[in-house]
Design a protein around this motif. Structure first.
Motif, PDB file in Angstrom:
ATOM      1  N   PRO A 102       0.797  -1.212  -0.140  1.00 29.47           N
ATOM      2  CA  PRO A 102      -0.037   0.014  -0.009  1.00 29.47           C
ATOM      3  C   PRO A 102       0.867   1.313  -0.130  1.00 29.47           C
ATOM      4  CG  PRO A 102      -0.059  -1.073   2.172  1.00 29.47           C
ATOM      5  CD  PRO A 102       0.583  -2.206   1.311  1.00 29.47           C
ATOM      6  N   ARG A 103       2.070   1.121   0.766  1.00 31.28           N
ATOM      7  CA  ARG A 103       2.867   2.523   0.712  1.00 31.28           C
ATOM      8  C   ARG A 103       3.312   3.018  -0.576  1.00 31.28           C
ATOM      9  NH1 ARG A 103       4.320   7.036   3.941  1.00 31.28           N
ATOM     10  NH2 ARG A 103       6.279   7.894   2.828  1.00 31.28           N
ATOM     11  N   ARG A 104       3.704   1.787  -1.477  1.00 27.95           N
ATOM     12  CA  ARG A 104       4.298   1.922  -2.505  1.00 27.95           C
ATOM     13  C   ARG A 104       3.538   2.532  -3.523  1.00 27.95           C
ATOM     14  NH1 ARG A 104       5.400  -0.006  -7.344  1.00 27.95           N
ATOM     15  NH2 ARG A 104       7.411  -0.003  -8.373  1.00 27.95           N
ATOM     16  N   ASP A 105       2.153   1.844  -3.415  1.00 29.91           N
ATOM     17  CA  ASP A 105       1.229   2.005  -4.195  1.00 29.91           C
ATOM     18  C   ASP A 105       0.825   3.397  -4.047  1.00 29.91           C
ATOM     19  OD1 ASP A 105       1.242  -0.236  -5.419  1.00 29.91           O
ATOM     20  OD2 ASP A 105      -0.800  -0.960  -4.412  1.00 29.91           O
ATOM     21  N   ALA A 106       0.797   4.206  -2.917  1.00 32.63           N
ATOM     22  CA  ALA A 106       0.431   5.598  -2.651  1.00 32.63           C
ATOM     23  C   ALA A 106       1.467   6.481  -3.047  1.00 32.63           C
ATOM     24  CB  ALA A 106       0.478   5.637  -1.148  1.00 32.63           C
ATOM     25  N   GLU A 107       2.800   5.921  -3.050  1.00 30.40           N
ATOM     26  CA  GLU A 107       3.888   6.743  -3.583  1.00 30.40           C
ATOM     27  C   GLU A 107       3.850   6.838  -5.196  1.00 30.40           C
ATOM     28  OE1 GLU A 107       7.149   5.696  -0.098  1.00 30.40           O
ATOM     29  OE2 GLU A 107       7.057   4.645  -1.995  1.00 30.40           O
ATOM     30  N   VAL A 108       3.429   5.660  -5.738  1.00 34.43           N
ATOM     31  CA  VAL A 108       3.335   5.706  -7.255  1.00 34.43           C
ATOM     32  C   VAL A 108       2.498   6.698  -7.606  1.00 34.43           C
ATOM     33  CG1 VAL A 108       2.776   4.335  -9.437  1.00 34.43           C
ATOM     34  CG2 VAL A 108       4.410   3.539  -7.519  1.00 34.43           C
ATOM     35  N   LEU A 109       1.033   6.796  -6.926  1.00 32.66           N
ATOM     36  CA  LEU A 109      -0.014   7.485  -7.383  1.00 32.66           C
ATOM     37  C   LEU A 109       0.150   8.857  -7.255  1.00 32.66           C
ATOM     38  CD1 LEU A 109      -2.825   5.032  -6.344  1.00 32.66           C
ATOM     39  CD2 LEU A 109      -2.050   5.520  -8.612  1.00 32.66           C
ATOM     40  N   LEU A 110       0.772   9.263  -5.983  1.00 31.60           N
ATOM     41  CA  LEU A 110       1.110  10.459  -5.641  1.00 31.60           C
ATOM     42  C   LEU A 110       2.093  11.000  -6.807  1.00 31.60           C
ATOM     43  CD1 LEU A 110       0.140  13.177  -3.944  1.00 31.60           C
ATOM     44  CD2 LEU A 110       1.882  12.644  -2.381  1.00 31.60           C
ATOM     45  N   GLY A 111       3.119  10.566  -6.982  1.00 29.31           N
ATOM     46  CA  GLY A 111       4.094  10.879  -7.685  1.00 29.31           C
ATOM     47  C   GLY A 111       3.666  11.220  -9.317  1.00 29.31           C
ATOM     48  N   HIS A 112       2.788  10.182  -9.535  1.00 33.43           N
ATOM     49  CA  HIS A 112       2.023  10.483 -11.011  1.00 33.43           C
ATOM     50  C   HIS A 112       1.339  11.674 -10.955  1.00 33.43           C
ATOM     51  CE1 HIS A 112      -0.329   9.497 -14.604  1.00 33.43           C
ATOM     52  NE2 HIS A 112      -1.668   9.665 -13.716  1.00 33.43           N
ATOM     53  N   VAL A 113       0.384  12.019 -10.025  1.00 34.76           N
ATOM     54  CA  VAL A 113      -0.239  13.171  -9.952  1.00 34.76           C
ATOM     55  C   VAL A 113       0.533  14.638 -10.048  1.00 34.76           C
ATOM     56  CG1 VAL A 113      -1.851  14.470  -8.491  1.00 34.76           C
ATOM     57  CG2 VAL A 113      -2.229  12.273  -8.904  1.00 34.76           C
ATOM     58  N   LEU A 114       1.597  14.667  -9.008  1.00 33.96           N
ATOM     59  CA  LEU A 114       2.540  15.507  -8.971  1.00 33.96           C
ATOM     60  C   LEU A 114       3.537  15.757 -10.328  1.00 33.96           C
ATOM     61  CD1 LEU A 114       3.379  15.648  -5.175  1.00 33.96           C
ATOM     62  CD2 LEU A 114       1.460  16.759  -6.335  1.00 33.96           C
ATOM     63  N   GLY A 115       3.774  14.641 -10.807  1.00 35.25           N
ATOM     64  CA  GLY A 115       4.813  14.633 -11.850  1.00 35.25           C
ATOM     65  C   GLY A 115       5.945  14.579 -11.248  1.00 35.25           C
ATOM     66  N   LYS A 116       6.401  13.935  -9.976  1.00 37.88           N
ATOM     67  CA  LYS A 116       7.473  13.814  -9.404  1.00 37.88           C
ATOM     68  C   LYS A 116       7.975  12.348  -9.187  1.00 37.88           C
ATOM     69  CE  LYS A 116       7.709  18.280  -8.592  1.00 37.88           C
ATOM     70  NZ  LYS A 116       8.747  19.097  -9.056  1.00 37.88           N
ATOM     71  N   SER A 117       9.205  12.122  -8.866  1.00 38.97           N
ATOM     72  CA  SER A 117       9.724  10.684  -8.488  1.00 38.97           C
ATOM     73  C   SER A 117       9.564  10.547  -7.246  1.00 38.97           C
ATOM     74  CB  SER A 117      11.104  10.605  -8.955  1.00 38.97           C
ATOM     75  OG  SER A 117      11.729  11.539  -8.053  1.00 38.97           O
ATOM     76  N   ARG A 118       9.486   9.027  -6.966  1.00 41.50           N
ATOM     77  CA  ARG A 118       9.385   8.832  -5.584  1.00 41.50           C
ATOM     78  C   ARG A 118      10.565   9.254  -4.679  1.00 41.50           C
ATOM     79  NH1 ARG A 118       9.342   2.454  -5.532  1.00 41.50           N
ATOM     80  NH2 ARG A 118       8.754   2.530  -3.279  1.00 41.50           N
ATOM     81  N   ALA A 119      11.849   9.299  -5.313  1.00 34.00           N
ATOM     82  CA  ALA A 119      12.766  10.034  -4.435  1.00 34.00           C
ATOM     83  C   ALA A 119      12.481  11.469  -3.907  1.00 34.00           C
ATOM     84  CB  ALA A 119      13.902  10.008  -5.254  1.00 34.00           C
ATOM     85  N   TRP A 120      11.842  12.018  -4.993  1.00 30.34           N
ATOM     86  CA  TRP A 120      11.337  13.470  -4.506  1.00 30.34           C
ATOM     87  C   TRP A 120      10.523  13.607  -3.338  1.00 30.34           C
ATOM     88  CZ3 TRP A 120       7.083  16.358  -3.806  1.00 30.34           C
ATOM     89  CH2 TRP A 120       7.075  17.807  -4.041  1.00 30.34           C
ATOM     90  N   LEU A 121       9.634  12.655  -3.612  1.00 29.73           N
ATOM     91  CA  LEU A 121       8.510  12.313  -2.498  1.00 29.73           C
ATOM     92  C   LEU A 121       9.522  12.270  -0.868  1.00 29.73           C
ATOM     93  CD1 LEU A 121       5.692  10.065  -3.875  1.00 29.73           C
ATOM     94  CD2 LEU A 121       5.845  12.773  -3.636  1.00 29.73           C
ATOM     95  N   TYR A 122      10.443  11.401  -0.802  1.00 30.32           N
ATOM     96  CA  TYR A 122      11.072  11.114   0.423  1.00 30.32           C
ATOM     97  C   TYR A 122      11.894  12.270   0.609  1.00 30.32           C
ATOM     98  CZ  TYR A 122      10.608   6.010  -1.152  1.00 30.32           C
ATOM     99  OH  TYR A 122       9.999   5.039  -1.724  1.00 30.32           O
ATOM    100  N   THR A 123      12.391  13.062  -0.283  1.00 29.67           N
ATOM    101  CA  THR A 123      12.950  14.177   0.090  1.00 29.67           C
ATOM    102  C   THR A 123      12.332  15.403   0.600  1.00 29.67           C
ATOM    103  OG1 THR A 123      14.710  13.561  -1.680  1.00 29.67           O
ATOM    104  CG2 THR A 123      14.895  15.952  -0.836  1.00 29.67           C
ATOM    105  N   TRP A 124      11.036  15.515   0.184  1.00 29.84           N
ATOM    106  CA  TRP A 124      10.259  16.633   0.632  1.00 29.84           C
ATOM    107  C   TRP A 124       8.902  16.272   1.174  1.00 29.84           C
ATOM    108  CZ3 TRP A 124      13.224  20.998   0.023  1.00 29.84           C
ATOM    109  CH2 TRP A 124      14.352  20.810  -0.851  1.00 29.84           C
ATOM    110  N   PRO A 125       8.851  15.680   2.188  1.00 32.81           N
ATOM    111  CA  PRO A 125       7.747  15.053   2.838  1.00 32.81           C
ATOM    112  C   PRO A 125       6.816  16.379   3.447  1.00 32.81           C
ATOM    113  CG  PRO A 125       9.674  14.848   4.183  1.00 32.81           C
ATOM    114  CD  PRO A 125      10.161  15.130   2.961  1.00 32.81           C
ATOM    115  N   GLU A 126       7.469  17.412   3.611  1.00 35.16           N
ATOM    116  CA  GLU A 126       6.848  18.468   4.253  1.00 35.16           C
ATOM    117  C   GLU A 126       6.413  19.515   3.122  1.00 35.16           C
ATOM    118  OE1 GLU A 126       6.349  18.574   7.337  1.00 35.16           O
ATOM    119  OE2 GLU A 126       7.752  16.809   7.487  1.00 35.16           O
ATOM    120  N   GLN A 127       6.460  19.210   1.877  1.00 37.56           N
ATOM    121  CA  GLN A 127       6.061  20.058   0.907  1.00 37.56           C
ATOM    122  C   GLN A 127       4.589  20.089   0.590  1.00 37.56           C
ATOM    123  OE1 GLN A 127       8.134  21.744  -1.589  1.00 37.56           O
ATOM    124  NE2 GLN A 127       6.074  22.728  -2.115  1.00 37.56           N
TER     125      GLN A 127
END
Length: 279
Positions: A19-44
């Motif tokens: 579930p965590r990976r799926d959420a990351e993939v879906l949010l990255g898809h919406v934002l046009g960002k990589s999963r690495a970006w999500l890890y780097t900017w959790p407070e964004q």
């Protein structure tokens, strides 16, 4: 506005094994960002319209819709392929067939046929690895062919010839050094059809009669008429079907068929070559 970490936490209840990976993939898809970006900017913080779009994807995922259909993408052989509900979702076990094909002693400009290409995964992977191979891919679904055409145009333009065809119909006068296929091979009453992603995939690309062997039997019986002297046939199948597929190949005149296992250790691909007249 919600933060990245808050949005990801909202996906903790997604179905499936990751579930965590799926959420990351879906949010990255919406934002046009990589999963690495999500890890780097959790407070964004995320703009409300984007957060709402992510929420809609979570709702659809909770209903079982595969992540690949929600994003329209799936990686195969390190290639990002477009997929749709008209195509099967490419899976890692099919890479076993690609690996075997690349190891065969084929001519430098081998003629290759991919039967039931779907998203084009097999044909495109081979085209990217063997640029001199002349690859033809066919499918009976025009919707699937449209997806394959898009993938070919992005990943290997001009190197795969696509045709609308019921198996061999469009290549009746041609011969090939290699025929590959990931055909339908699921039994019509299988519980597997109601599980996970498979429940949303096109039945026509999955089901092959009561034993799951109807299409494989047809391909094996007809393939010798389309293979050159010493040509190869490689077929993916269910992990309990290897013995039956080897028997079908022997009955069709293929000597010594072999089976290879996928990374999970399941018998997944069976292949054989036609007798060489020079041997």
């Amino acid at each position: 506005m919600a933060q990245v970490r808050q949005l990801l936490a909202a996906g903790a209840d997604l179905p499936g094994e990751s579930p965590r990976r799926d959420a990351e993939v879906l949010l990255g898809h919406v934002l046009g960002k990589s999963r690495a970006w999500l890890y780097t900017w959790p407070e964004q913080t995320v703009a409300a319209p984007l957060a709402a779009a992510f929420g809609e994807l979570l709702t659809r995922r909770r209903s079982g819709v595969p992540v690949a259909y929600l994003t329209g993408r799936r990686e195969f052989w390190s290639l990002s392929l477009q997929v749709s509900e008209a195509t099967l979702i490419p899976r890692p076990e099919t890479e076993t067939l690609v690996e075997w094909a690349l190891q065969l002693p084929l001519p430098a400009e081998a003629a290759v046929l991919d039967l039931g290409t779907g998203s084009g995964a097999l044909a495109i992977a081979l085209a990217c690895e063997r640029k001199a191979w002349r690859i033809t891919a066919v499918d009976v679904s025009e919707a699937a062919l449209a997806v394959a055409a898009f993938n070919v145009s992005r990943l290997c333009p001009g190197r795969v010839s696509l045709h609308h065809s019921d198996w061999f119909a469009a290549v009746a006068q041609r011969n090939f050094d290699l025929i590959v296929s990931n055909p339908p091979y699921v039994e019509s009453d299988s519980e597997y059809l109601r599980r996970g992603d498979v429940a949303f995939e096109p039945r026509s690309a999955l089901v092959a009669g009561s034993t799951g062997l109807d299409d494989i039997r047809q391909l094996v019986d007809r393939a010798p008429h389309f293979l050159r002297d010493g040509g190869w046939l490689l077929l993916e199948h269910g992990h309990r079907q290897a013995g039956a597929v080897r028997e079908l190949m022997q009955e069709a005149g293929f000597p010594s068929p072999q089976t290879r296992c996928d990374l999970a250790g399941h018998e997944r691909v069976t292949g054989a070559s036609t007798p060489s007249k020079s041997s």
